[in-house]
Design a protein around this motif. Structure first.
Motif, PDB file in Angstrom:
ATOM      1  N   ASP A  69       9.470  11.780   4.667  1.00  0.00           N
ATOM      2  CA  ASP A  69       9.120  13.159   4.995  1.00  0.00           C
ATOM      3  C   ASP A  69       9.236  14.065   3.775  1.00  0.00           C
ATOM      4  O   ASP A  69      10.052  13.824   2.874  1.00  0.00           O
ATOM      5  CB  ASP A  69      10.035  13.697   6.094  1.00  0.00           C
ATOM      6  CG  ASP A  69       9.841  12.980   7.422  1.00  0.00           C
ATOM      7  OD1 ASP A  69       8.734  12.471   7.655  1.00  0.00           O
ATOM      8  OD2 ASP A  69      10.806  12.942   8.216  1.00  0.00           O
ATOM      9  N   ILE A  70       8.438  15.122   3.768  1.00  0.00           N
ATOM     10  CA  ILE A  70       8.598  16.170   2.760  1.00  0.00           C
ATOM     11  C   ILE A  70       9.918  16.879   3.041  1.00  0.00           C
ATOM     12  O   ILE A  70      10.158  17.345   4.155  1.00  0.00           O
ATOM     13  CB  ILE A  70       7.434  17.168   2.820  1.00  0.00           C
ATOM     14  CG1 ILE A  70       6.104  16.462   2.568  1.00  0.00           C
ATOM     15  CG2 ILE A  70       7.645  18.304   1.817  1.00  0.00           C
ATOM     16  CD1 ILE A  70       4.893  17.311   2.872  1.00  0.00           C
ATOM     17  N   GLN A  71      10.773  16.931   2.055  1.00  0.00           N
ATOM     18  CA  GLN A  71      12.104  17.501   2.270  1.00  0.00           C
ATOM     19  C   GLN A  71      12.671  17.999   0.949  1.00  0.00           C
ATOM     20  O   GLN A  71      12.005  17.940  -0.093  1.00  0.00           O
ATOM     21  CB  GLN A  71      13.024  16.432   2.859  1.00  0.00           C
ATOM     22  CG  GLN A  71      13.023  15.144   2.030  1.00  0.00           C
ATOM     23  CD  GLN A  71      14.202  14.260   2.305  1.00  0.00           C
ATOM     24  OE1 GLN A  71      15.324  14.628   1.965  1.00  0.00           O
ATOM     25  NE2 GLN A  71      13.962  13.112   2.910  1.00  0.00           N
ATOM     26  N   GLN A  72      13.910  18.457   0.997  1.00  0.00           N
ATOM     27  CA  GLN A  72      14.530  19.022  -0.208  1.00  0.00           C
ATOM     28  C   GLN A  72      14.741  17.971  -1.293  1.00  0.00           C
ATOM     29  O   GLN A  72      14.858  18.299  -2.473  1.00  0.00           O
ATOM     30  CB  GLN A  72      15.873  19.644   0.147  1.00  0.00           C
ATOM     31  CG  GLN A  72      16.886  18.666   0.714  1.00  0.00           C
ATOM     32  CD  GLN A  72      18.238  19.292   0.960  1.00  0.00           C
ATOM     33  OE1 GLN A  72      18.646  20.193   0.237  1.00  0.00           O
ATOM     34  NE2 GLN A  72      18.939  18.836   1.989  1.00  0.00           N
ATOM     35  N   HIS A  73      14.775  16.678  -0.912  1.00  0.00           N
ATOM     36  CA  HIS A  73      15.064  15.638  -1.891  1.00  0.00           C
ATOM     37  C   HIS A  73      13.817  14.967  -2.465  1.00  0.00           C
ATOM     38  O   HIS A  73      13.922  14.271  -3.480  1.00  0.00           O
ATOM     39  CB  HIS A  73      15.959  14.573  -1.266  1.00  0.00           C
ATOM     40  CG  HIS A  73      17.270  15.092  -0.779  1.00  0.00           C
ATOM     41  ND1 HIS A  73      18.180  15.703  -1.614  1.00  0.00           N
ATOM     42  CD2 HIS A  73      17.819  15.103   0.466  1.00  0.00           C
ATOM     43  CE1 HIS A  73      19.245  16.067  -0.902  1.00  0.00           C
ATOM     44  NE2 HIS A  73      19.047  15.718   0.342  1.00  0.00           N
ATOM     45  N   GLY A  74      12.652  15.130  -1.823  1.00  0.00           N
ATOM     46  CA  GLY A  74      11.485  14.424  -2.329  1.00  0.00           C
ATOM     47  C   GLY A  74      10.208  14.767  -1.595  1.00  0.00           C
ATOM     48  O   GLY A  74      10.201  15.478  -0.580  1.00  0.00           O
ATOM     49  N   ASP A  75       9.107  14.237  -2.124  1.00  0.00           N
ATOM     50  CA  ASP A  75       7.784  14.477  -1.565  1.00  0.00           C
ATOM     51  C   ASP A  75       7.530  13.591  -0.351  1.00  0.00           C
ATOM     52  O   ASP A  75       8.313  12.689  -0.031  1.00  0.00           O
ATOM     53  CB  ASP A  75       6.713  14.189  -2.621  1.00  0.00           C
ATOM     54  CG  ASP A  75       6.718  15.190  -3.755  1.00  0.00           C
ATOM     55  OD1 ASP A  75       7.283  16.286  -3.574  1.00  0.00           O
ATOM     56  OD2 ASP A  75       6.153  14.883  -4.821  1.00  0.00           O
ATOM     57  N   GLY A  76       6.404  13.838   0.300  1.00  0.00           N
ATOM     58  CA  GLY A  76       5.984  12.994   1.405  1.00  0.00           C
ATOM     59  C   GLY A  76       5.267  11.758   0.881  1.00  0.00           C
ATOM     60  O   GLY A  76       4.356  11.865   0.056  1.00  0.00           O
ATOM     61  N   TYR A 126       0.855  -1.185   0.000  1.00  0.00           N
ATOM     62  CA  TYR A 126       0.000   0.000   0.000  1.00  0.00           C
ATOM     63  C   TYR A 126       0.891   1.235   0.000  1.00  0.00           C
ATOM     64  O   TYR A 126       1.911   1.280   0.692  1.00  0.00           O
ATOM     65  CB  TYR A 126      -0.876  -0.016   1.255  1.00  0.00           C
ATOM     66  CG  TYR A 126      -1.793   1.177   1.422  1.00  0.00           C
ATOM     67  CD1 TYR A 126      -2.938   1.316   0.636  1.00  0.00           C
ATOM     68  CD2 TYR A 126      -1.532   2.147   2.389  1.00  0.00           C
ATOM     69  CE1 TYR A 126      -3.785   2.399   0.815  1.00  0.00           C
ATOM     70  CE2 TYR A 126      -2.382   3.225   2.575  1.00  0.00           C
ATOM     71  CZ  TYR A 126      -3.509   3.351   1.780  1.00  0.00           C
ATOM     72  OH  TYR A 126      -4.360   4.418   1.952  1.00  0.00           O
ATOM     73  N   ALA A 127       0.513   2.236  -0.781  1.00  0.00           N
ATOM     74  CA  ALA A 127       1.292   3.480  -0.829  1.00  0.00           C
ATOM     75  C   ALA A 127       0.369   4.660  -1.062  1.00  0.00           C
ATOM     76  O   ALA A 127      -0.656   4.542  -1.749  1.00  0.00           O
ATOM     77  CB  ALA A 127       2.347   3.424  -1.935  1.00  0.00           C
ATOM     78  N   THR A 128       0.720   5.790  -0.478  1.00  0.00           N
ATOM     79  CA  THR A 128       0.045   7.053  -0.762  1.00  0.00           C
ATOM     80  C   THR A 128       1.087   8.164  -0.782  1.00  0.00           C
ATOM     81  O   THR A 128       2.147   8.047  -0.170  1.00  0.00           O
ATOM     82  CB  THR A 128      -1.010   7.442   0.301  1.00  0.00           C
ATOM     83  OG1 THR A 128      -0.331   7.845   1.508  1.00  0.00           O
ATOM     84  CG2 THR A 128      -1.972   6.308   0.595  1.00  0.00           C
ATOM     85  N   CYS A 129       0.760   9.252  -1.462  1.00  0.00           N
ATOM     86  CA  CYS A 129       1.575  10.461  -1.347  1.00  0.00           C
ATOM     87  C   CYS A 129       0.881  11.408  -0.371  1.00  0.00           C
ATOM     88  O   CYS A 129       0.649  12.575  -0.661  1.00  0.00           O
ATOM     89  CB  CYS A 129       1.815  11.120  -2.706  1.00  0.00           C
ATOM     90  SG  CYS A 129       0.323  11.558  -3.617  1.00  0.00           S
ATOM     91  N   SER A 130       0.553  10.865   0.796  1.00  0.00           N
ATOM     92  CA  SER A 130      -0.130  11.616   1.849  1.00  0.00           C
ATOM     93  C   SER A 130       0.704  11.597   3.118  1.00  0.00           C
ATOM     94  O   SER A 130       1.428  10.638   3.385  1.00  0.00           O
ATOM     95  CB  SER A 130      -1.508  11.011   2.131  1.00  0.00           C
ATOM     96  OG  SER A 130      -2.108  11.635   3.266  1.00  0.00           O
ATOM     97  N   VAL A 131       0.562  12.660   3.916  1.00  0.00           N
ATOM     98  CA  VAL A 131       1.208  12.694   5.228  1.00  0.00           C
ATOM     99  C   VAL A 131       0.194  12.478   6.348  1.00  0.00           C
ATOM    100  O   VAL A 131       0.563  12.516   7.525  1.00  0.00           O
ATOM    101  CB  VAL A 131       1.941  14.040   5.451  1.00  0.00           C
ATOM    102  CG1 VAL A 131       3.034  14.231   4.405  1.00  0.00           C
ATOM    103  CG2 VAL A 131       0.964  15.216   5.438  1.00  0.00           C
TER     104      VAL A 131
END
Length: 387
Positions: free
Chosen positions: A369-376, A336-341
């Motif tokens: 985590d949402i960071q300089q290298h990628g999305d959450g 299971y995966a989401t681009c949600s925090v």
């Protein structure tokens, strides 16, 4: 277009969005009306609009209102620019500031303004992220990195980096995934580059790549909610026998040509095809979600999400897991995966699934985590017990 004219265009687009238009729709409609605007003009206007949407509440507070004009005034102030320099009324720039507009409002301590989130979402963020809630909300107010996935079937990461550099596109290795490059210069030239045309690279967030890289072993893999097919392409590049399905087959319309360019074999399945090809070793469910981990890229989403829509999404997520589990073979894996925090879309959904289904256990839960290298992102690996 002059800098002031670009601001005026952004104001018109923001007013259209406030009136109910989707952000991309409003931008497209403006571009069609504005054939005089060059590529750099369109890019600059788009940047203004998206920066304003990321910081709508704080910019509105700094500009003294919620209109497109007020938000752009506030955005300029937040960025250290005197709006009077651009609001001149000359050469299609916005009209000069009125007396009231020229008065700088006192800063507000309100958390919703500081976090640039709707008030109803504040408890969701606090509950989901704890001590990281404010930092996450702040991270969503900046632009996301442009990240590429290197197709290791055709080139190494270093080879792709060198080929892009030859075309003026500078990249740096991204630490989130061994296939990821972050573009540091020339991002708007990527799709016109030879490495892109030859299938060496695809645009894909690094955390999204990391989700695929972390998949359990298994030869036969299904991307169950494939959408455009970015994760299916990454699975195929890893040497897996890859299948793709989406409830809306139209979302996958470009996947065959993308797979051909990448030198990958991906078989698209409808409902009947799923029944014929099951069971699979790995079924990936990149479920529809709030997109809160990627709101830097689609900031309009945080203002249009409602409590009712979030409840609908969690019901859809539960339904997807319940249906997809029957496609997994004994000892296989449901991912299971989401681009949600938001916890309600992530850990809570896994807990609900395990509570309602015997014969499964969770072997991994991971947040990005949402960071300089990628999305959450969030991912969980559910394994079917062998009987």
């Amino acid at each position: 277009m002059t800098p002031g004219a670009r601001i005026a265009a952004a104001i018109d687009i923001l007013d259209a969005i406030t009136a109910g238009a989707a952000a991309e729709q409003a931008l497209t409609q403006w571009a069609r009306r504005s054939r005089f605007a060059g590529a750099k003009d369109r890019a600059a206007v788009r940047d203004h609009v998206f920066d304003a949407l990321r910081r709508w509440r704080s910019a509105g507070a700094a500009g003294g209102g919620q209109s497109g004009r007020a938000v752009m005034i506030g955005l300029l102030r937040e960025d250290g620019t005197d709006p009077a320099q651009l609001f001149t009324g000359e050469r299609h720039a916005p009209e000069p500031l009125s007396h009231d507009e020229a008065q700088v409002p006192e800063p507000t301590p309100a958390r919703g303004v500081r976090w640039n989130l709707p008030d109803w979402l504040l408890p969701e963020f606090a509950e989901s992220l704890g001590a990281h809630a404010e930092a996450t909300a702040q991270a969503l107010q900046s632009r996301a990195p442009v990240t590429l996935r290197v197709n290791l079937r055709k080139a190494s990461r270093a080879e792709a980096q060198d080929a892009l550099q030859a075309e003026g596109i500078l990249c740096a290795p991204n630490p989130l995934c061994a296939t990821a490059l972050t573009v540091t210069e020339g991002a708007r030239r990527v799709k016109q580059s030879a490495p892109f045309a030859q299938g060496w690279i695809e645009l894909q967030d690094a955390a999204s790549q990391a989700v695929v890289a972390a998949l359990p072993s298994g030869a036969r893999c299904l991307d169950y909610c494939a959408g455009g097919g970015g994760k299916a392409l990454a699975m195929a590049a890893d040497g897996r026998t890859t299948f793709a399905h989406d409830i809306d087959a139209g979302r996958m319309k470009d996947l065959p040509s993308r797979a051909q360019r990448a030198g990958a074999a991906i078989r698209l399945l409808d409902r009947a095809g799923l029944e014929q090809e099951r069971p699979f070793d790995v079924v990936l469910c990149d479920a529809p979600c709030s997109g809160s981990g990627a709101w830097r890229r689609a900031p309009h989403g945080k203002w249009t999400l409602t409590p009712e829509r979030l409840a609908e999404l969690t019901a859809v997520q539960d339904s997807i897991l319940d249906t997809a589990k029957d496609l997994v073979g004994a000892g296989g894996h449901l991912v299971y995966a989401t681009c949600s925090v938001l916890r309600r879309e992530n850990e809570d959904r896994i807990a609900a699934f395990l509570a309602g289904h015997n014969g499964w256990f969770c072997r991994l839960e991971q947040r990005f985590d949402i960071q300089q290298h990628g999305d959450g992102f969030f991912t969980a690996h559910l394994t079917r017990v062998k009987l």
